[in-house]
Design a protein around this motif. Structure first.
Motif, PDB file in Angstrom:
ATOM      1  N   LEU A 138       0.928  -1.182  -0.157  1.00 40.76           N
ATOM      2  CA  LEU A 138       0.088   0.102   0.029  1.00 40.76           C
ATOM      3  C   LEU A 138       0.727   1.102  -0.084  1.00 40.76           C
ATOM      4  N   SER A 139       1.931   1.387   0.887  1.00 44.71           N
ATOM      5  CA  SER A 139       2.849   2.162   0.706  1.00 44.71           C
ATOM      6  C   SER A 139       3.297   2.669  -0.512  1.00 44.71           C
ATOM      7  N   ARG A 177       2.221   1.840  -3.341  1.00 45.72           N
ATOM      8  CA  ARG A 177       1.099   2.045  -4.285  1.00 45.72           C
ATOM      9  C   ARG A 177       0.657   3.760  -4.164  1.00 45.72           C
ATOM     10  N   VAL A 178       0.699   3.949  -2.936  1.00 47.92           N
ATOM     11  CA  VAL A 178       0.362   5.126  -2.620  1.00 47.92           C
ATOM     12  C   VAL A 178       1.537   6.217  -3.051  1.00 47.92           C
TER      13      VAL A 178
END
Ligand code: ZN
Lengths: 85, 211
Positions: A68-69, A71-72
């Motif tokens: 997620l990190s 991706r963000v």
């Protein structure tokens, strides 16, 4: 909810949730607190609700998975901007 | 979101935004997972929230409100995508008897008080997974309010704005949600025999049931 007469445990318990959520005006908040400080039964109840609320609040932060990190980060990198003036 | 008063976002804005998002990410993700009840959906929700936020960012006048603003976008994105019972003006049809359910009253029984502090023991024995399960069991509308108030510490008014419901409805959903949550914790604990034997946790010896 302007009247702040806290005469009974029932009055105090009715306002307990709003009290713990800090949603009462200062005067009423203080009135409820005064009752809690003087009434062991309501105090125990308030402590219980306070601790339960704190346990729930602790669920609000999840360790962020690396996917997620990443991706963000790449998402934000794609946002278009103009040059600083 | 077109707005005549907005200006293009600069490199400085971008850096500010990225820094804020990085700080908020664990909270956004935690809230998203609690709302969606699923990690993958939660990740998608966070990513979509951030994309929408950047788009709307030029219209945000007061950057001190960034945090609440982000949670509002997160919640609205969740509601528009994941909530099936979206219909506006839908009747609040929950069993009102759950409103007043008090876990404390169940646990705080004179027979148990002889042993010390049963309600503290109960909380001490409560696991993160117990709480997560109980929150996940709540209907969407109630879970959303409980999560925003108890997990993200939004005010009733902020929740009212985010969900476009009156403050009174926030209050009643919160009462119902918490009642159901406590009931679920109680039933799950009872089923699991969590309180099978009262345990001493130190503290006061005398019963504290005076009225
Ligand atoms: Zn009392």
């Amino acid at each position: 909810m302007t009247s702040a007469e806290i005469n009974t445990c029932e009055d105090a318990l009715r306002l307990l949730a709003a009290h713990l959520d800090r949603e009462l005006n200062d005067h009423t908040h203080a009135e409820v607190q005064r009752h809690l400080d003087a009434c062991r039964s309501c105090y125990s109840r308030a402590e219980f609700e306070r601790r339960l609320k704190a346990s729930i609040a602790a669920l609000g932060h999840e360790p962020v998975p690396p996917e997620l990190s990443g991706r963000v980060e790449s998402l934000i990198r794609q946002f278009t901007v103009t040059a600083d003036e | 979101m077109a707005d005549v008063a907005t200006r293009p976002l600069s490199r400085t804005d971008h850096t500010w935004f990225a820094g804020q998002v990085e700080t908020l990410l664990p909270a956004l993700y935690g809230t998203a997972v609690r709302l969606c009840r699923d990690r993958t959906d939660g990740e998608d929700l966070v990513a979509e929230t951030i994309a929408k936020a950047w788009e709307a960012f030029p219209a945000l006048r007061n950057r001190d409100t960034f945090r609440g603003w982000m949670f509002r976008i997160l919640t609205n994105t969740f509601l528009s995508q994941y909530r099936a019972d979206r219909a506006r003006g839908e009747v609040e049809s929950f069993d009102a008897s759950d409103d007043g359910f008090s876990l404390f009253e169940r646990v705080h029984q004179p027979i148990l008080l002889w042993w010390g502090n049963p309600e503290q023991d109960f909380l001490n024995g409560l696991l993160r997974d117990d709480l997560i399960r109980a929150i996940d069991e709540l209907p969407d509308r109630l879970r959303t309010v409980v999560v925003l108030v108890d997990v993200q510490a939004l005010s009733y008014r902020e929740v009212s704005t985010a969900l476009k419901i009156p403050v009174g409805t926030v209050r009643s959903r919160l009462a119902r949600g918490r009642g159901l949550l406590q009931k679920a914790l109680w039933e799950n604990a009872r089923d699991a025999g969590l309180r099978a034997g009262p345990q001493r946790s130190g503290g006061e010896d005398q019963p504290d049931d005076q009225r």
